[in-house]
Design a protein around this motif. Structure first.
Motif, PDB file in Angstrom:
ATOM      1  N   ASN A  22     -49.528   3.135  11.091  1.00 53.27           N
ATOM      2  CA  ASN A  22     -50.322   1.927  11.358  1.00 53.27           C
ATOM      3  C   ASN A  22     -51.481   1.461  10.474  1.00 53.27           C
ATOM      4  N   LEU A  23     -52.321   2.698  10.222  1.00 55.09           N
ATOM      5  CA  LEU A  23     -53.383   2.625   9.361  1.00 55.09           C
ATOM      6  C   LEU A  23     -52.933   1.914   7.987  1.00 55.09           C
ATOM      7  N   VAL A  24     -52.011   2.567   7.273  1.00 54.60           N
ATOM      8  CA  VAL A  24     -51.673   2.183   5.867  1.00 54.60           C
ATOM      9  C   VAL A  24     -50.695   0.870   5.924  1.00 54.60           C
ATOM     10  N   THR A  44     -47.339  11.552  16.770  1.00 52.32           N
ATOM     11  CA  THR A  44     -48.407  10.688  17.117  1.00 52.32           C
ATOM     12  C   THR A  44     -49.119  10.343  15.691  1.00 52.32           C
ATOM     13  N   SER A  45     -49.318  11.629  15.068  1.00 53.18           N
ATOM     14  CA  SER A  45     -50.337  11.473  13.885  1.00 53.18           C
ATOM     15  C   SER A  45     -49.393  10.606  12.967  1.00 53.18           C
ATOM     16  N   ILE A  46     -48.262  10.798  12.452  1.00 54.25           N
ATOM     17  CA  ILE A  46     -47.564  10.195  11.610  1.00 54.25           C
ATOM     18  C   ILE A  46     -47.431   8.538  11.887  1.00 54.25           C
ATOM     19  N   GLU A  47     -47.455   8.334  13.195  1.00 53.48           N
ATOM     20  CA  GLU A  47     -47.498   6.688  13.679  1.00 53.48           C
ATOM     21  C   GLU A  47     -48.752   6.364  13.426  1.00 53.48           C
ATOM     22  N   THR A  48     -49.779   7.120  13.769  1.00 57.58           N
ATOM     23  CA  THR A  48     -51.337   6.523  13.455  1.00 57.58           C
ATOM     24  C   THR A  48     -51.391   6.408  12.223  1.00 57.58           C
ATOM     25  N   LEU A  49     -51.092   7.028  11.195  1.00 57.56           N
ATOM     26  CA  LEU A  49     -51.215   7.011   9.741  1.00 57.56           C
ATOM     27  C   LEU A  49     -50.591   5.781   9.431  1.00 57.56           C
TER      28      LEU A  49
END
Ligand SMILES: Nc1ncnc2c1ncn2[C@@H]1O[C@H](COP(=O)(O)OP(=O)(O)OP(=O)(O)O)[C@@H](O)[C@H]1O
Length: 126
Positions: free
Chosen positions: A80-82, A73-78
Motif C-alpha cells: 500500500n505504501l509503495v 499484513t506486513s507485505i500488504e502494508t508495504l
C-alpha cells in the motif's frame, strides 16, 4: 551521552516486535478468526488429553498460521505504501502473500484432522 547498552537495544527490539504483533491483532479481522480457531484447537487438545508430541505439532501449526498472517499484513502494508494506486504487480504481490496464509491454514487443518479424527471416533464410540 554514551552508547545505549546491549540490553537496552535488545529491550527496544523486543518492544517494537511486540508492537508489530499487537498491531496485527488490532487491525486484521482474519487474525481474530485465527485466534478463535486456536482457542478451539487448544480446548479440544486439553479435553482429549492428546500426547506431548501432538501438543507440539498443534502449537507449531498455530504458530505457523499466526506467523504467516503477520508476514501477510506486513507485505500488504508495504504494498500500500509503495503502490497505493492500482497496479497488476501490487495485486499479484498481495495475492501471493494471501496464498501463503491459505497454504499454512490448509496444512494446519490437515494436521488437525489427522490428530483429532481418531479422538472424535473414539469419543463417538464411547
Ligand atoms: N494496489 C493494488 N493494485 C491491484 N490490485 C490490488 C491492489 N490492492 C489490492 N488489490 C487486489 O485486491 C485484493 C485485496 O486487497 P486488500 O488490500 O483489500 O487486502 P485485504 O482484503 O485486506 O487482504 P486480507 O483479507 O488478507 O487482509 C488483493 O489480493 C489484490 O488482488
Amino acid at each position: 551521552m554514551g552508547r545505549p547498552s546491549f540490553f537496552s537495544t535488545r529491550y527496544n527490539s523486543f518492544k517494537f516486535a511486540f508492537k508489530g504483533m499487537t498491531a496485527v491483532f488490532r487491525s486484521e479481522p482474519n487474525m481474530h478468526l485465527h485466534v478463535l480457531a486456536s482457542i478451539i484447537v487448544f480446548v479440544m487438545a486439553y479435553r482429549f488429553e492428546v500426547t506431548r508430541m501432538e501438543w507440539c505439532l498443534l502449537i507449531f501449526c498455530v504458530g505457523m498460521v499466526w506467523m504467516a498472517e503477520i508476514f501477510n499484513t506486513s507485505i500488504e502494508t508495504l504494498t500500500n505504501l509503495v503502490s497505493p494506486d492500482y497496479n497488476v504487480l501490487a495485486g499479484k504481490t498481495k495475492d501471493l502473500a494471501a496464498g501463503a496464509v491459505l497454504m499454512a491454514a490448509i496444512t494446519a487443518a490437515v494436521i488437525g484432522l489427522v490428530i483429532f479424527v481418531p479422538y472424535w471416533i473414539a469419543y463417538v464410540k464411547g
